[in-house]
Design an enzyme around this catalytic site. Structure first.
Site, PDB file in Angstrom:
ATOM      1  N   ARG A 106       0.795  -1.225   0.000  1.00 36.26           N
ATOM      2  CA  ARG A 106       0.000   0.000   0.000  1.00 36.26           C
ATOM      3  C   ARG A 106       0.837   1.288   0.000  1.00 36.26           C
ATOM      4  NH1 ARG A 106      -5.176  -0.029   2.104  1.00 36.26           N
ATOM      5  NH2 ARG A 106      -4.633  -1.891   3.276  1.00 36.26           N
ATOM      6  N   TYR A 165     -14.373  -2.573   3.598  1.00 34.81           N
ATOM      7  CA  TYR A 165     -13.743  -2.100   4.836  1.00 34.81           C
ATOM      8  C   TYR A 165     -14.338  -0.798   5.347  1.00 34.81           C
ATOM      9  CZ  TYR A 165      -9.913  -4.916   2.773  1.00 34.81           C
ATOM     10  OH  TYR A 165      -9.155  -5.877   2.186  1.00 34.81           O
ATOM     11  N   CYS A 219     -26.493  -3.846  -8.241  1.00 33.79           N
ATOM     12  CA  CYS A 219     -27.717  -4.091  -7.479  1.00 33.79           C
ATOM     13  C   CYS A 219     -27.399  -4.623  -6.089  1.00 33.79           C
ATOM     14  CB  CYS A 219     -28.619  -5.052  -8.255  1.00 33.79           C
ATOM     15  SG  CYS A 219     -29.103  -4.302  -9.808  1.00 33.79           S
TER      16      CYS A 219
HETATM   17  C1  LIG Z   1      -0.777  -8.011   2.105  1.00 34.06           C
HETATM   18  C2  LIG Z   1       0.570  -8.376   2.572  1.00 34.06           C
HETATM   19  C3  LIG Z   1       1.612  -7.437   2.551  1.00 34.06           C
HETATM   20  C4  LIG Z   1       1.432  -6.004   2.122  1.00 34.06           C
HETATM   21  O1  LIG Z   1       0.680  -5.268   3.003  1.00 34.06           O
HETATM   22  P1  LIG Z   1       0.559  -3.673   2.798  1.00 34.06           P
HETATM   23  O2  LIG Z   1      -0.308  -3.236   3.899  1.00 34.06           O
HETATM   24  O3  LIG Z   1      -0.046  -3.442   1.462  1.00 34.06           O
HETATM   25  O4  LIG Z   1       1.939  -3.104   2.885  1.00 34.06           O
HETATM   26  C5  LIG Z   1       2.867  -7.863   2.933  1.00 34.06           C
HETATM   27  N1  LIG Z   1       3.085  -9.134   3.341  1.00 34.06           N
HETATM   28  C6  LIG Z   1       2.104 -10.054   3.400  1.00 34.06           C
HETATM   29  C7  LIG Z   1       2.406 -11.415   3.843  1.00 34.06           C
HETATM   30  C8  LIG Z   1       0.818  -9.705   3.013  1.00 34.06           C
HETATM   31  O5  LIG Z   1      -0.163 -10.612   3.080  1.00 34.06           O
END
Ligand SMILES: *Cc1c(COP(=O)(O)O)cnc(C)c1O
Length: 412
Positions: A275, A314, A340
C-alpha cells in the site's frame, strides 16, 4: 506526495490532463503515475541503509508493467499465489528476490516456486512444512524456508486487515515456533534460512512494528542458541498511507525504528511493502451518470463496488475530487455505483464536489487493493489500467469486452 495536481482548475496526472485520457479510453479507468511510483518505491527502499530486499507485495497492485517498474529499481516481489508468481516472472522480477507468503499454498504452487528458484517460502503451518518437504524430495531439490511467526501484537487497524493477533489465521504462534524450527532443521529437503512476520495493513503507528520486532528478535536469539542460524529476517509490510486525516509515519521514520531494533542482528532484511508504495500513486476515474434525491442525495457514477471494493468491504474512505474544478463547492452525498447491492457505494455521507450528469470524478488513493480486488460482478467488464509517464500515457491493461465475460463458458 503524488503527481495528481490541478493546473488551471483541471486535474493532471504528471503532464497529462485526466480529461484527455477519459476522452480516449472512456470511463471508468484506473490511472497510475510513473513518477509517483518511482518516488514512493525509492523513498521506501532508500530509507533502509542496511542489507535488505524490498519485495513489493504483488497483491496490492499486480499489473506486470508496474511490477516491471519496481524490478527495474532493484525490487523483488512478495507473492501469495502461483498466479502472482507467474506475473512476477513475466514482469522480469529476479526469482532470487521473490518470497512466497500465504496460509494455503497448494502442491502445484510449491512445485512452481521450487522450479522457479525463489528466495524463500514463508511457511505458515506444520502440515504445509511436511507437504513442502515431500514436494522438494520428489523434485530432488532443497526448499528454502522461513516460518511466518505470529507475534500476537495488536496492529490497531481495521479487523479485516489485522493479521498479527493470536486470533488471526496467519502464522505460527511465536511461543511454540521453536519446535517447528527444530523439526524443519532435521528435514533433508528443507533449508531453514529465515523468520518472517506480517502483522497487518494500513498501520499508522510505529509502535506495533517495534513491539513485534522485539518479540521476533528474542525468538531469533533462542534459535541461535539452538544452533539454528537465521540469514533472512522478513518483517512484512503494512505501513499505512494517508487517505483522509491519518498521519502515518514516513518511511524514513519507520526505517529508523527498524534499524534501531536490528542492532546486533546479522540478517538480511526483507521488506514487503504494498500500500505505501502504490496507494497514492493511483486513482479511479469515473463519470457521473445521474443524480437523484430520495431521503438523501445520491450521485450515481459508472464505477461500482466491483471496480473498487474497499468502501464496501472495509468501510474505507476515499477522497473524491473533480477532474474539472468548477469551484461550485461541495455537498454531502452518497456516491453510488450501478450494482444491485445496497453495499455498492464509493462514498457515504461524504463531502464531494457539487456535480451533474457527465462530470468526471477522481476517486483518490485507489492504487492499492483497487484494480486487484475488482471483479466481474453484475457481469461488468473490468476497467482498463492506464500508466502515465511524463506527457505520455500507456494502456497497460485493456478494458475487458463482453466477449471476455463469457470466455471459457460453454452450454453443454
Ligand atoms: C498483504 C501483505 C503485505 C502487504 O501489506 P501492505 O499493507 O499493502 O503493505 C505484505 N506481506 C504479506 C504477507 C501480506 O499478506
Amino acid at each position: 506526495m503524488h503527481h495528481f495536481e490541478y493546473k488551471n482548475k483541471e486535474l493532471y496526472c504528471e503532464s497529462v490532463p485526466v480529461r484527455d485520457i477519459a476522452a480516449k479510453v472512456g470511463t471508468p479507468f484506473y490511472l497510475y503515475s510513473t513518477a509517483t511510483l518511482n518516488r514512493h518505491f525509492r523513498a521506501f527502499d532508500e530509507a533502509f541503509t542496511m542489507p535488505h530486499i524490498t519485495c513489493f507485495a504483488t497483491k496490492a497492485c499486480s499489473n506486470i508493467a508496474i511490477l516491471n517498474l519496481f524490478a527495474g529499481l532493484g525490487g523483488g516481489a512478495d507473492i501469495v499465489s502461483g498466479g502472482e508468481l507467474f506475473r512476477a516472472l513475466k514482469a522480469e522480477v529476479d526469482p532470487r528476490k521473490i518470497v512466497y507468503s500465504g496460509v494455503g499454498k497448494t502442491v502445484d504452487e510449491m512445485r512452481f516456486g521450487l522450479k522457479s528458484g525463489i528466495l524463500m517460502f514463508n511457511v505458515e503451518s506444520e502440515q504445509e512444512l511436511f507437504t513442502l518437504q515431500k514436494v522438494a524430495e520428489e523434485m530432488n531439490v532443497s526448499a528454502p524456508v522461513s516460518f511466518r511467526v505470529n507475534p500476537d501484537v495488536d496492529p490497531k487497524t481495521h479487523a479485516y486487515i489485522s493479521t498479527g493477533l493470536a486470533q488471526n489465521k496467519f502464522g505460527i504462534p511465536i511461543q511454540g515456533a521453536l519446535g517447528i524450527y527444530t523439526a524443519a532443521q532435521k528435514m533433508a529437503h528443507i533449508d531453514v534460512i529465515g523468520v518472517s512476520c506480517h502483522i497487518g495493513s494500513q498501520l499508522t503507528q510505529i509502535s506495533p512494528f517495534v513491539e513485534s520486532l522485539q518479540k521476533v528478535k528474542i525468538f531469533i536469539g533462542r534459535l541461535e542458541e539452538a544452533g539454528i542460524h537465521i540469514s533472512y529476517l522478513d518483517i512484512g509490510g503494512g505501513l499505512g498511507i494517508r487517505y483522509d486525516a491519518e498521519d502515518p509515519p514516513l518511511p524514513a521514520a519507520y526505517a529508523e525504528a527498524i534499524k534501531n531494533e536490528m542492532e546486533g542482528l546479522d540478517c538480511i532484511l526483507i521488506l514487503e511493502p504494498g500500500r505505501v508504495i502504490v496507494g497514492n500513486a493511483g486513482i479511479l476515474v469515473t463519470k457521473v451518470l445521474y443524480t437523484k434525491k430520495g431521503g438523501k442525495k445520491f450521485v450515481i457514477v459508472d464505477a461500482g463496488m466491483n471496480d473498487l471494493a474497499r468502501p464496501s468491504l472495509y468501510d474505507a474512505y476515499h477522497a473524491i475530487r473533480p477532474v474539472i474544478d468548477t469551484e461550485e463547492g461541495n455537498e454531502v452525498v452518497d456516491v453510488v455505483g450501478p450494482i444491485c447491492e445496497t453495499g455498492d457505494f464509493l462514498a457515504r455521507d461524504q463531502e464531494v464536489p457539487i456535480c451533474e450528469s457527465g462530470d468526471l470524478l477522481a476517486i483518490m488513493s485507489s492504487g492499492a487493493y483497487g484494480f486487484t480486488m475488482s471483479s466481474n460482478y453484475n457481469s461488468r467488464p473490468r476497467v482498463p489500467e492506464i500508466l502515465v509517464d511524463g506527457d505520455t500515457f500507456y494502456v497497460i491493461r485493456k478494458r475487458e469486452t463482453n466477449e471476455d465475460l463469457i470466455a471459457g463458458e460453454t452450454i453443454p
